[in-house]
Scaffold this active site. Structure first.
Site, mmCIF file in Angstrom:
data_model
loop_
_atom_site.group_PDB
_atom_site.id
_atom_site.type_symbol
_atom_site.label_atom_id
_atom_site.label_comp_id
_atom_site.label_asym_id
_atom_site.label_seq_id
_atom_site.Cartn_x
_atom_site.Cartn_y
_atom_site.Cartn_z
ATOM 1 N N GLY A 172 0.819 -1.199 0.000
ATOM 2 C CA GLY A 172 0.000 0.000 0.000
ATOM 3 C C GLY A 172 0.858 1.256 0.000
ATOM 4 O O GLY A 172 2.065 1.202 -0.197
ATOM 5 N N GLY A 173 0.202 2.401 0.260
ATOM 6 C CA GLY A 173 0.917 3.671 0.265
ATOM 7 C C GLY A 173 0.137 4.783 -0.400
ATOM 8 O O GLY A 173 0.723 5.726 -0.933
ATOM 9 N N ALA A 174 -1.200 4.692 -0.373
ATOM 10 C CA ALA A 174 -2.072 5.738 -0.921
ATOM 11 C C ALA A 174 -1.777 6.038 -2.383
ATOM 12 O O ALA A 174 -1.982 7.167 -2.833
ATOM 13 C CB ALA A 174 -1.970 7.023 -0.082
ATOM 14 N N GLN A 208 -2.444 -4.820 0.232
ATOM 15 C CA GLN A 208 -2.803 -4.092 1.448
ATOM 16 C C GLN A 208 -3.131 -2.651 1.109
ATOM 17 O O GLN A 208 -2.394 -1.994 0.379
ATOM 18 C CB GLN A 208 -1.651 -4.158 2.463
ATOM 19 N N SER A 209 -4.267 -2.155 1.579
ATOM 20 C CA SER A 209 -4.681 -0.770 1.376
ATOM 21 C C SER A 209 -4.766 -0.451 -0.121
ATOM 22 O O SER A 209 -5.495 -1.111 -0.854
ATOM 23 C CB SER A 209 -3.719 0.168 2.112
ATOM 24 N N ALA A 210 -4.004 0.545 -0.593
ATOM 25 C CA ALA A 210 -4.008 0.852 -2.028
ATOM 26 C C ALA A 210 -3.558 -0.353 -2.837
ATOM 27 O O ALA A 210 -4.029 -0.578 -3.961
ATOM 28 C CB ALA A 210 -3.099 2.048 -2.309
ATOM 29 N N ASP A 213 -11.182 0.969 11.256
ATOM 30 C CA ASP A 213 -10.334 1.553 10.213
ATOM 31 C C ASP A 213 -10.998 2.829 9.703
ATOM 32 O O ASP A 213 -12.073 2.786 9.121
ATOM 33 C CB ASP A 213 -10.164 0.545 9.071
ATOM 34 N N HIS A 268 -6.440 0.808 10.683
ATOM 35 C CA HIS A 268 -5.761 0.573 9.407
ATOM 36 C C HIS A 268 -4.338 0.068 9.613
ATOM 37 O O HIS A 268 -3.865 -0.795 8.863
ATOM 38 C CB HIS A 268 -5.744 1.877 8.605
#
Length: 427
Positions: free
Chosen positions: A163-165, A234-236, A336, A368
């Site tokens: 991830g990492g936006a 994960q995430s983004a 989250d 999150h």
């Protein structure tokens, strides 16, 4: 686990692809290697036990050359990322929310630094880590491999998209997960990919798909089982991986030329992901990822449907392609606030509505970063980690036995620092 899905052994095997082989050979040889495979006319090395004294001289030269390449590559990436950072700052301009987030992120990282330093040391010096293997011809088309210490047979594999936006993602962010899964006899391939502003969402999905293809077609040369490959984001990274998986299934249904198939993926794990851009754009704007930046990353609002897996399933063709998808397990913390758990809930419902095998696992009170950072750094029992490993080893009695006897994971950060970090986390 919460009624884990049972997966079927795919019949299709992965066959070597014909790209970047010379790069594989550059990073793969180690003290325990032997020439066993040819790809594109060049030798790869498969990890086996035993050493040959005759090879020590060449290996010493190789290690010196490899160190020089690592230094050069690190310098080049530092220069690239520095330039991209200044470009990103021009996009962001002056804004209260993102500047506050940046300050919180700095404090958050400092509190967790005791753990980060230990992980970084292993990342750079462990013989079980193969860094920056080239999988494509675009910038940042590299991956890190985390290998188990023993070589007793082919290992299951997790392809991990960090991830990492969509802005600050990097392959090393998955190093803690990679090392801990490798301790359970699981190979982990952490993919790097172009971030914004170096690339936009279509570039990210293309990079992820190419990285998955590389692993499917070459992982046996590293001791991985090509018939036990799991995809995780994960995430983004969960969003990007889901887009890549759904796009590949659609291409496969249409009979288009492809370099990997979804049947080669045993299961998909989506951790704290977002799957509907229409619902996320205003949410992210209020949290500091401004609407103008988000639209630039996602190539405008006209591309929202294309890159919203939940929405795409409403297309009859894509909905039909969903039948080709592997079992999907979405993990999310109920607390989250970066990406609300409703994102995983509604995506699970949409998948089940078109007949896909999908399951949602919610962790009460988890944020999150709890699931991906604080809990692993805390050591000891970790629900998410145990759930993932139990699915991967579901058909491996030896693996399940070893899991039951595995020692507790060590604590990397004092509890007080973890609690403080949780309070100021910008995510």
């Amino acid at each position: 686990m919460h009624s884990p899905l049972q997966t079927q052994q795919p019949e299709q095997r992965c066959w070597p692809m014909t790209s970047t082989v010379s790069e594989i050979e550059e990073v793969l040889p180690d003290e325990d290697s032997d020439r066993t495979t040819l790809l594109n006319g060049e030798p790869l090395r498969r990890r086996v036990s035993g050493k040959s004294p005759v090879d020590e001289g060449p290996r010493r030269i190789f290690r010196q050359q490899s160190f020089g390449r690592d230094i050069g590559h690190a310098a080049a990436e530092t220069y690239l990322i520095t330039g991209l950072s200044f470009k990103l700052l021009r996009y962001l301009g002056v804004g209260y929310r993102w500047m506050t987030k940046l300050l919180a992120l700095t404090c958050y990282a400092m509190l967790l630094m005791p753990g980060f330093l230990q992980v970084a040391y292993s990342y750079f010096f462990s013989k079980q880590v193969r860094r920056s293997i080239v999988y494509g011809d675009q910038p940042r088309n590299r991956l890190d491999l985390y290998l188990p210490s023993n070589n007793d047979g082919l290992k299951p594999v997790v392809v991990f998209v960090t991830g990492g936006a969509w802005i600050i993602g990097y392959k090393a962010w998955g190093s803690l997960l990679g090392m801990q899964l490798a301790e359970r006899d699981i190979i982990v391939a952490c993919l790097d990919y172009r971030n914004f502003p170096q690339g936009t969402i279509s570039d990210m999905v293309t990079d992820a798909s190419q990285g998955i293809s590389f692993v499917c077609n070459n992982i046996s040369a590293f001791g991985g089982d090509p018939n036990r490959i799991y995809l995780m984001g994960q995430s983004a990274g969960a969003h990007i991986a889901a887009c890549a998986l759904l796009e590949q299934a659609t291409k496969e249904l249409k009979g288009e030329s492809i370099s990997w198939t979804v049947s080669q993926i045993k299961a998909y794990f989506g951790l704290s992901g977002g799957y509907n851009l229409y619902k996320l754009v205003d949410h992210f704007h209020n949290r500091g990822l401004y609407r103008s930046i988000f639209l630039s990353i996602m190539e405008g609002e006209e591309s929202f449907e294309k890159f919203s897996p939940e929405v795409r399933l409403k297309d009859p063709v894509v909905g039909k392609a969903a039948s080709l998808l592997p079992p999907i397990i979405l993990f999310h913390g109920s607390s989250d606030y970066s990406i609300p758990c409703d994102e995983s809930k509604t995506f699970t419902d949409a998948l089940q509505a078109v007949g896909a095998k999908a399951e949602l696992v919610l962790y009460s009170g988890k944020t999150h970063t709890d699931l991906f950072l604080q809990d692993p750094l805390r050591g000891g029992k970790d629900e998410l980690f145990d759930d993932i490993v139990s699915v991967i080893h579901a058909e491996d009695n030896d693996g399940l036995t070893k899991d039951s006897l595995a020692p507790p994971r060590k604590r990397l950060v004092p509890e007080l620092l973890l609690k403080l970090a949780r309070e100021i986390s910008p995510f």
